[in-house]
Design a protein around this motif. Structure first.
Motif, PDB file in Angstrom:
ATOM      1  N   ARG A  44       0.834  -1.198   0.000  1.00  0.00           N
ATOM      2  CA  ARG A  44       0.000   0.000   0.000  1.00  0.00           C
ATOM      3  C   ARG A  44       0.871   1.251   0.000  1.00  0.00           C
ATOM      4  O   ARG A  44       0.652   2.188  -0.761  1.00  0.00           O
ATOM      5  N   GLU A  45       1.888   1.270   0.834  1.00  0.00           N
ATOM      6  CA  GLU A  45       2.809   2.409   0.881  1.00  0.00           C
ATOM      7  C   GLU A  45       3.530   2.566  -0.461  1.00  0.00           C
ATOM      8  O   GLU A  45       3.716   3.680  -0.951  1.00  0.00           O
ATOM      9  N   PHE A  46       3.929   1.458  -1.052  1.00  0.00           N
ATOM     10  CA  PHE A  46       4.598   1.496  -2.349  1.00  0.00           C
ATOM     11  C   PHE A  46       3.687   2.122  -3.405  1.00  0.00           C
ATOM     12  O   PHE A  46       4.100   3.007  -4.153  1.00  0.00           O
ATOM     13  N   MET A  47       2.434   1.673  -3.465  1.00  0.00           N
ATOM     14  CA  MET A  47       1.505   2.205  -4.466  1.00  0.00           C
ATOM     15  C   MET A  47       1.189   3.670  -4.190  1.00  0.00           C
ATOM     16  O   MET A  47       1.085   4.467  -5.125  1.00  0.00           O
ATOM     17  N   ALA A  69      10.125   3.351  -0.592  1.00  0.00           N
ATOM     18  CA  ALA A  69       9.077   2.318  -0.597  1.00  0.00           C
ATOM     19  C   ALA A  69       9.472   1.154  -1.494  1.00  0.00           C
ATOM     20  O   ALA A  69       9.239  -0.007  -1.149  1.00  0.00           O
ATOM     21  N   ALA A  70      10.066   1.443  -2.647  1.00  0.00           N
ATOM     22  CA  ALA A  70      10.501   0.376  -3.554  1.00  0.00           C
ATOM     23  C   ALA A  70      11.589  -0.468  -2.907  1.00  0.00           C
ATOM     24  O   ALA A  70      11.604  -1.699  -3.044  1.00  0.00           O
ATOM     25  N   ASN A  71      12.492   0.181  -2.186  1.00  0.00           N
ATOM     26  CA  ASN A  71      13.541  -0.573  -1.488  1.00  0.00           C
ATOM     27  C   ASN A  71      12.960  -1.373  -0.327  1.00  0.00           C
ATOM     28  O   ASN A  71      13.386  -2.499  -0.069  1.00  0.00           O
ATOM     29  N   ALA A  72      11.970  -0.820   0.361  1.00  0.00           N
ATOM     30  CA  ALA A  72      11.391  -1.492   1.534  1.00  0.00           C
ATOM     31  C   ALA A  72      10.611  -2.743   1.152  1.00  0.00           C
ATOM     32  O   ALA A  72      10.591  -3.710   1.926  1.00  0.00           O
TER      33      ALA A  72
END
Length: 144
Positions: A44-47, A69-72
């Motif tokens: 959700r955070e990534f999007m 976010a992409a790294n996480a």
């Protein structure tokens, strides 16, 4: 040993085994539910972060948020999602010598289906005929 005592011992042992198995299975389901909840939150955070980078009105802070976010999601994502993410990142990279909207859309579509598969959400449509799109503000083009 007396038969009633033997029956009582066997019944007690069986009850303990059943209780232990039920406890183990319940704990396993709870851990799986918590893991899925964490994955969903990361995705959700990534999007949300990705949505902030769509269009011409994105800021460098929004791009840094998306990068974080992409790294996480590397912490929780399946290998399939990571491969799709890397393909998407290659398609949108500023260093890409041949940027193309088609490559962007195909990579985004592959990434979205990989995330849905990882979250065990059954796709209602065939990936070959369905296409995800991100909406952005500040433009008249609803395709972003």
């Amino acid at each position: 040993m007396d038969a009633p005592i033997l029956v009582a011992v066997i019944s007690s042992a069986a009850s303990i085994v059943v209780a232990a198995v039920a406890f183990f299975l319940t704990k396993r389901k709870e851990r799986e539910a918590e893991w899925k909840k964490q994955k969903l939150e990361h995705y959700r955070e990534f999007m949300d972060a990705l949505s902030g980078t769509v269009g011409s009105d994105s800021t460098s802070e929004e791009e840094r948020r998306w990068t974080r976010a992409a790294n996480a999601i590397g912490l929780v994502a399946s290998h399939r999602v990571l491969l799709a993410l890397w393909q998407f990142q290659d398609a949108i990279a500023r260093s890409n010598p041949n940027p193309s909207r088609k490559a962007h859309d195909e990579a985004l579509n592959k990434l979205m289906f990989a995330i849905r598969f990882d979250l065990q959400i059954s796709p209602a449509d065939d990936p070959e005929t369905f296409s995800y799109r991100l909406w952005c503000s500040g433009t008249n083009d609803p395709k972003g």
